[in-house]
Every structure is written in structure tokens, then in C-alpha cells.
Design a protein around this motif. Structure first.
Motif, short mmCIF file in Angstrom:
data_model
loop_
_atom_site.label_atom_id
_atom_site.label_comp_id
_atom_site.label_asym_id
_atom_site.label_seq_id
_atom_site.Cartn_x
_atom_site.Cartn_y
_atom_site.Cartn_z
N THR A 18 15.59 9.34 5.94
CA THR A 18 15.05 8.01 6.21
C THR A 18 14.76 7.80 7.68
OG1 THR A 18 16.35 7.17 4.33
CG2 THR A 18 15.46 5.55 5.86
N MET A 67 10.75 7.33 7.85
CA MET A 67 10.35 5.95 7.58
C MET A 67 9.45 5.37 8.67
SD MET A 67 11.01 4.83 4.65
CE MET A 67 10.51 3.15 5.02
N VAL A 116 5.51 3.64 6.72
CA VAL A 116 5.18 2.24 6.44
C VAL A 116 4.69 1.58 7.71
CG1 VAL A 116 6.04 0.03 5.61
CG2 VAL A 116 6.90 2.15 4.60
N GLU A 134 4.13 -1.55 9.99
CA GLU A 134 4.72 -2.87 10.15
C GLU A 134 4.03 -3.59 11.30
OE1 GLU A 134 6.07 -0.55 13.26
OE2 GLU A 134 6.32 -0.10 11.13
N GLU A 139 9.56 -7.00 9.77
CA GLU A 139 9.20 -5.77 9.05
C GLU A 139 9.78 -4.55 9.74
OE1 GLU A 139 4.99 -5.85 8.81
OE2 GLU A 139 4.94 -7.14 7.03
N ARG A 161 13.31 -4.39 8.76
CA ARG A 161 13.41 -4.06 7.34
C ARG A 161 13.22 -2.57 7.10
NH1 ARG A 161 12.56 -7.30 2.90
NH2 ARG A 161 11.93 -6.26 0.96
N TRP A 162 12.17 -2.00 7.69
CA TRP A 162 11.82 -0.62 7.38
C TRP A 162 12.45 0.40 8.34
CZ3 TRP A 162 9.97 -0.15 2.77
CH2 TRP A 162 9.18 -1.16 2.22
N HIS A 163 12.68 0.01 9.58
CA HIS A 163 13.17 0.98 10.57
C HIS A 163 14.57 0.64 11.09
CE1 HIS A 163 8.62 1.45 11.68
NE2 HIS A 163 8.90 1.88 10.46
N SER A 180 17.67 1.41 9.00
CA SER A 180 17.91 2.85 8.88
C SER A 180 18.66 3.37 10.09
CB SER A 180 16.59 3.60 8.72
OG SER A 180 15.90 3.19 7.56
N GLU A 235 13.55 -0.80 -1.83
CA GLU A 235 12.17 -0.41 -1.52
C GLU A 235 12.13 0.81 -0.60
OE1 GLU A 235 12.96 -4.43 0.58
OE2 GLU A 235 13.58 -3.36 -1.22
N VAL A 236 13.13 0.93 0.26
CA VAL A 236 13.20 2.11 1.13
C VAL A 236 13.46 3.36 0.29
CG1 VAL A 236 14.53 3.23 2.96
CG2 VAL A 236 13.92 0.81 3.16
#
Length: 315
Positions: A66, A70, A74, A76, A81, A84-86, A89, A252-253
Motif C-alpha cells: 500500500t 497507493m 489514485v 487526489e 483525499e 484518505r488514500w495516502h 497508509s 476501498e484501499v
């Protein structure tokens, strides 16, 4: 975990061989389609139908995979965001480093305290076969983690393109071969260097440290039952990144990581020597057990079988 999935690396390019589908780029697919139709009618063994073995590297479903991928999977545009995505992690990776390091130091200090306690003359004699199996199992588990580190390094260096500036990985659906191909994007040389320094090197250090303390911890077991419990605990420490990923990562990840396609490896020229290479790893694991145990411990106490007893337990 990085898996080297086996598919065809060496294909006989004679006529419309049944093991040669899909055909190489630029060749007429008609003979190969005809071969497939023949296969569908007659049937072939799995080796021919699947075209094994060709290496494909899969990004591990763990915190390490991840953190590595990641940021380029995605796009962002807002701070929320990014978190959320980075951000999450990276946070869970820090939690993993702290927890594994705490485990290592805790095991080290506990084993050191046991070393200062005089052995009970009435202590239970450890079974050589049980201790040998536990040491070997822990060695293989830790070396598997080391091999995963090497595979991740290969994946980053060889499978992901090097570009001037890190950019999003771009994929395209290949309907002909029913797969997703990487067609653009990649890591910059600076990012690849940072990955090795801040992710892969600490991962290797944790594995090496765990290998060292696991020998001390297991050999210091006071009873045979403790060997089983201690070996189980050590394997749990190794699997901490996967457990944290499965429990704490956003659904979602995990879906995005699960959808990430495999990366084709470069063609290998050492297929003939693979069985020898695997046997070499087996011999190296056994040699490592005996080398470290013989070098680091006093075998006069009743709780510690001598190396020759461990060898007899195996052979």
C-alpha cells in the motif's frame, strides 16, 4: 506477499504450437486460434493450457504494498483525499514499525534476563526434534520475509518504469489477452531511492533482527510446550504488516490494491538451475540454524540440546 507466478518463459516457436498462445506481437494470430480450437476439442494438460512457467510479480496485500503503490494509483485533489488514500497508509506503516520494534526489544530484554538466571538443575530436557523443527520453521518464515523484500526491490526497480518525475500509473484493458497492461507513468529515480531507504531497508532490518532474537528466544525455552508457544508468537510478529493491513486499512484501499494487476518479469536465462537454487536455500536455512546456535549458546545446560542432537533430529 509477492508471488512469483509461473507462466511460460520458454516457448517453442514451431508452427502453431498449442503452448504459444497468445502469439508474439506482429505475428498472424490465425494459426494460434486454430491451435486453440483444436485444444478445446481434444483437451491438453494444464502445463500446456496455461503456458507455464512465466514469472509475474504480484504486489503484496500488506502495508508495504500500500505504501509503495497507493500514491500512484489514485489521483487526489484535496487534503481529505490525500489523507484518505495516502496519509492513513503512512500512519499504519509507522504503527507497524513501532509495534515490531517494540516486540523485538521486548523479546531481546526478556531473553537477556533469562540468560542471567542460573539454570535449574532439575529443568526439563528439551526435545531435540521439537527445538530443531521450531528453529527451522522460524528461520524459513523470516527468510521468506527477506525474500519478499528482495522481490519488492526487483518489482520497484525492474517492473515499474523509471521516469523523470513520479507520475500516476496508467493502465489499459487488453481485451485480446483479457488482462490489464501498464502503459504509462512510473517512479522517479529519487522516489525509488526513497523507497529503498525508508521502506525496504527497515523491512530487511526488522527481519534480520527478528531472526537473531528468535534463536535466543527459542533456545531459552524452559519447557517443550514453551517452544511451540514461542514459535507461534514469533510467526505472529512476522505477519504484523498483513494483519494491520487487513484490520485497519479502508475497504476501498483494499479493493484498489486487489485490482492492481500483476507485473511481468524479465525473461530468465537460469531456468535450468532453479531446482538447484531451491535446494541451496534449504541447505542455507539448515546451515544458518546450526551456525548461529553453535556460535551463540552454551550447550552444557540441560535445556539446550547440542547441535549434533538437532542434526540427528532432522536426519
Amino acid at each position: 506477499m509477492v508471488r512469483a507466478q509461473m507462466r511460460d518463459l520458454r516457448r517453442s516457436m514451431t508452427g502453431a504450437s498449442r503452448t504459444n498462445f497468445p502469439p508474439p506481437p506482429g505475428e498472424d494470430p490465425a494459426p494460434f486460434v486454430a491451435a486453440l480450437e483444436t485444444d478445446a476439442a481434444e483437451g491438453v494438460c494444464l502445463h500446456q493450457a496455461s503456458g507455464t512457467p512465466r514469472f509475474q510479480y504480484t504486489v503484496p496485500q500488506s502495508l508495504y504494498g500500500t505504501v509503495l503503490f497507493m500514491p500512484v494509483l489514485v489521483h487526489e485533489s484535496t487534503l481529505t483525499e490525500r489523507i484518505r488514500w495516502h496519509g492513513l497508509s503512512y500512519f499504519w506503516m509507522c504503527v507497524n514499525y513501532i509495534s515490531q520494534t517494540a516486540f523485538l526489544f521486548g523479546i531481546h530484554h526478556f531473553t537477556k534476563a533469562l540468560h542471567e538466571i542460573e539454570a535449574d538443575p532439575e529443568c526439563e530436557q528439551l526435545q531435540p526434534w521439537l527445538l530443531a523443527s521450531a528453529l527451522f520453521a522460524c528461520t524459513v518464515a523470516v527468510l521468506t520475509d527477506v525474500q519478499e523484500t528482495y522481490d519488492l526491490s526487483y518489482l520497484v526497480n525492474k517492473c515499474v518504469p523509471t521516469v523523470p518525475e513520479t507520475s500516476m500509473l496508467l493502465f489499459k484493458r487488453n481485451y485480446r489477452e483479457n488482462k490489464v497492461d501498464l502503459v504509462g507513468g512510473g517512479f522517479s529515480a529519487r522516489r525509488k531511492t526513497a523507497i529503498h531507504i525508508f521502506v525496504l531497508f527497515p523491512k530487511f532490518l526488522l527481519a534480520a533482527g527478528l531472526l537473531y532474537v528468535s534463536f535466543k528466544f527459542l533456545v531459552k525455552s524452559e519447557e517443550n510446550m514453551d517452544i511451540i508457544l514461542n514459535a507461534t508468537a514469533l510467526v505472529f510478529v512476522i505477519e504484523t504488516p498483513e494483519s494491520l493491513f487487513s484490520f485497519f486499512s479502508l475497504p476501498e484501499v483494499r479493493c484498489i490494491m486487489g485490482a492492481l494487476p500483476d507485473f511481468d518479469a524479465e525473461e530468465s536465462s537460469r531456468i535450468t538451475f532453479r531446482p538447484l537454487y531451491q535446494l541451496t536455500k534449504f541447505v542455507a536455512a539448515i546451515a544458518l540454524v546450526f551456525t548461529v546456535v553453535e556460535w551463540d549458546y552454551d550447550f552444557e545446560q540441560c535445556t539446550r540440546p547440542r547441535p549434533r542432537q538437532l542434526l540427528a533430529a532432522w536426519f
